[in-house]
Design a protein around this motif. Structure first.
Motif: not given
Length: 533
Positions: A285, A288-289, A292, A349, A352, A378, A385, A389, A499, A502-503
Motif C-alpha cells: 500500500t 503503490s500510493n 500512483s 500494482i 499501475i 493505470t 487495488f 487492500r 511500484a 510493491g507488486a
C-alpha cells in the motif's frame, strides 16, 4: 449478559441486521465519497485560492500539507479509539469534525484560517478513513464482505472520477469556497442517518485509552511526514528538516517500546507485524500510493500548466482514467472470494506500474490523447487495488480489532501519498531545473536561466510570457515544454520501478491462510461479541 442476549438487545435497539448492513455500507461509502472528493477538488482550485486570499507558494503548500499531516497522524488513533469507545460513536464524531471544519474552510477570510480549518478537517477525515472499513468489516462476512468492499472501492473511484470535474465546475462557475461548503449538507444528512440507522460495536474487552502511545505516534509521524513535505523547499540537510526526521524517528521508536510494555493495553498490536500478509499489504500500500498519486498529481500539472487547460477541462480529460477505475473497482468485489488476494493486489500494482511506464509514449508536441494508454491501464490497476487492500487489511484480525487494523492500513496509505508526492515532486523539480538550465536556451538566457527554470518546474509554460522577452519567448516555450515532458517521463519510469517492487511484495507476502475465519470465502454469521452495544 450472554452473547445471545447481547445480540437480541442490539436488534431491539437498532435496525434489523440486513437493514443495518445496507445502511452501514451506504454511510461508509458516502463518507469515503466526501473524503476522496476532497483529495482531488482542492488541487484544481489552488490558483484561485492564491488570487482570492493573496497566498504565496508556501501558503498554498500548507493548504495541502496541513490536511495531509493531521490525516496521517490521527489514522491509527481514530481506529484504536473506535474499537474502545464504539465505532458508531467515533464515526459520528469524525463526521461532526469534518463537516464543521469544511464549513470553516469555506468561510475562511485569510489563508491562516483556511489552513487551521484544513488541519481540523484532516483529523475528521482520519477518523472516517479508519472507521469506515471497520464498520463494513463488522457487518459483513466471507464472500459478502468482498462484494461490500467492491462497492466501497467503486464509490471511492467515483469520487476520484468526479473530483476534478466537481472542483473545476465549482471553481469556475461559483467560487473555490464551494469545494468545501459542498461537504456541509452531505455531512448533516449522513449524521442524521448514522444516528438512526447504524449499530454500535466495539471491542468487548477494551482497555483504557493509550494516551502515551497516541501522543508519541501522532507527533512522531507528523514530524516525519513534515520532513518529507518540506525537505525540498527548506533544504534536505537544513537544521529544521534534519531535526524533524530525527525527532520523528526517536518518537516512533519510543512508541514501539511503549506498545511492547503496555501489551494487551496497547493501541496497536505489534504482533500483527509478524504476520506476513499484514506486513505485505501495508508495504504494498505504501509503495503503490507513493507512486500512483504522485503520478496523477504530476500529470494534472502537465495538462493544466503545459497543455493550458482550465480546471474544468482538465477534469474532463481525466475522466477516462477515473471511469475505468470506478467500473473495475465495482467488478473487483465479486472476485475477492474467487481469486487469491495476493494475486489480485500484486496484479493491480503491476498494472499501475505498467500504466505509469506508458507515459514515455507522450512527446513534447503531442495532445492530451497521447496519455490515454497510460490513463486506461493505470485506471484498471487502481480500480483492482482498493477493494482487496481494504478487505485484507482488516481480514487478518478478529472483527473486534478491525478499527485498529484499518487505522494502521490507512496510515501506510496516507503516509505513502505524502512521502510520494513530496519525493517524486522534488525529483521532478530537480530534473526540470537542471535540464532547462543546461540547455542551449538556458545558456542564451544567462543569469536569468535559473529563475526561468524554477518557473517552468512549478508552473510549466503558462506564465513564461511575463518573464522573458518576446524575441526569445517561442524558443523558451519550446525548450520548457520539451524539458517538462522529458522530465515527467523519467519520473514516471522511477515511479513504475518502485511500484513494481510493491507488486513483488504483494505476490510474495500476502497469503489467504493468514486471514481470520470471518474473512474466508464462506459467509458466516456475525460474531456475537462484536454486536454488543
Amino acid at each position: 449478559m450472554s452473547a445471545e442476549a447481547a445480540v437480541g438487545s442490539q436488534a431491539e435497539n437498532g435496525p434489523p441486521a440486513d437493514r443495518a448492513r445496507t445502511w452501514t455500507l451506504a454511510l461508509a461509502s458516502v463518507a469515503m465519497f466526501m473524503l476522496m472528493l476532497d483529495v482531488t477538488v482542492v488541487n484544481v482550485a489552488l490558483q484561485d485560492l492564491r488570487t482570492s486570499l493573496g497566498a504565496d507558494f508556501s501558503d498554498l503548500q500548507w493548504v495541502i500539507d496541513s490536511y495531509t499531516l493531521t490525516l496521517a497522524a490521527f489514522l491509527l488513533t481514530g481506529g484504536s479509539l473506535a474499537d474502545r469507545l464504539g465505532r458508531k460513536r467515533v464515526f459520528g464524531a469524525g463526521l461532526v469534525l469534518f463537516t464543521l471544519s469544511s464549513l470553516a474552510a469555506g468561510l475562511a477570510q485569510d489563508v491562516l484560517s483556511l489552513n487551521i480549518a484544513r488541519g481540523v478537517q484532516g483529523v475528521g477525515a482520519a477518523v472516517l478513513f479508519s472507521v469506515g472499513p471497520a464498520l463494513i468489516g463488522n457487518e459483513y462476512r466471507g464472500a459478502d464482505r468482498g462484494k461490500a468492499f467492491g462497492v466501497f472501492g467503486g464509490v471511492a473511484g467515483l469520487a476520484l472520477a468526479f473530483g476534478p470535474l466537481v472542483g473545476g465546475f465549482l471553481t469556475d462557475a461559483l467560487s473555490w469556497r464551494w469545494i468545501f461548503l459542498i461537504n456541509v449538507p452531505i455531512g448533516v444528512v449522513a449524521l442524521i442517518v448514522g444516528a438512526l440507522r447504524l449499530r454500535e460495536s466495539r471491542e468487548p474487552a477494551a482497555h483504557g485509552i493509550d494516551w502515551l502511545g497516541m501522543l508519541t505516534f501522532g507527533i512522531g509521524l507528523s514530524l516525519l511526514v513534515l520532513g518529507f513535505l518540506r525537505g525540498e523547499s527548506s533544504g534536505w540537510t537544513s537544521a529544521p528538516i534534519l531535526g524533524a526526521f530525527a525527532g520523528g524517528l526517536v518518537l516512533l521508536v519510543a512508541f514501539v517500546v511503549i506498545e511492547k510494555v503496555r501489551g494487551e493495553r496497547a493501541m496497536f498490536d505489534l504482533s500483527l507485524m509478524r504476520t506476513p500478509t499484514f506486513t505485505g499489504v501495508c508495504l504494498a500500500t505504501l509503495l503503490s500510493n507513493a507512486t500512483s498519486l504522485a503520478a496523477v498529481f504530476l500529470q494534472i500539472s502537465y495538462v493544466q500548466n503545459v497543455l493550458g487547460y482550465s480546471p474544468w477541462e482538465t477534469g474532463l480529460r481525466f475522466m477516462p482514467m477515473m471511469i475505468t477505475l470506478f467500473v473495475v473497482a465495482g467488478v473487483t468485489g465479486g472476485m475477492l472470494a474467487k481469486v487469491a488476494p495476493g494475486l489480485l493486489i500484486g496484479l493491480s500494482i503491476g498494472l499501475i506500474a505498467l500504466g505509469m511506464g506508458l507515459m514515455v509514449l507522450v512527446g513534447p508536441d503531442d495532445s492530451w490523447t497521447a496519455m490515454l494508454p497510460s490513463m486506461i491501464v493505470t485506471g484498471v490497476g487502481m480500480g483492482l487495488f482498493n477493494p482487496p487492500r481494504a478487505a485484507v487489511t482488516i481480514g487478518v484480525v478478529r472483527p473486534e480489532k478491525a478499527g485498529m487494523a484499518s487505522g494502521m492500513g490507512e496510515t501506510f496509505q496516507q503516509v505513502g501519498v505524502a512521502v510520494g508526492v513530496a519525493a517524486f515532486g522534488a525529483l521532478f523539480h530537480h530534473k526540470v531545473v537542471d535540464a532547462f538550465a543546461g540547455s542551449a536556451t538556458g545558456t542564451r538566457l544567462g543569469g536569468q536561466a535559473e529563475a526561468v527554470a524554477q518557473q517552468v518546474a512549478t508552473g510549466g509554460t503558462s506564465t513564461l510570457a511575463d518573464s522573458v522577452s518576446a524575441s526569445v519567448l517561442d524558443q523558451v516555450t519550446a525548450t520548457a515544454r520539451a524539458v517538462f515532458v522529458d522530465s515527467l517521463a523519467d519520473v514516471m519510469i522511477a515511479c513504475a520501478v518502485v511500484a513494481a517492487v510493491g507488486a513483488a511484495i504483494a505476490f510474495v507476502f500476502i497469503r489467504s491462510r493468514d486471514l481470520h475465519e470471518s474473512a474466508q470465502s464462506e459467509p458466516m454469521a456475525p460474531a456475537p461479541e462484536t454486536a454488543t452495544a
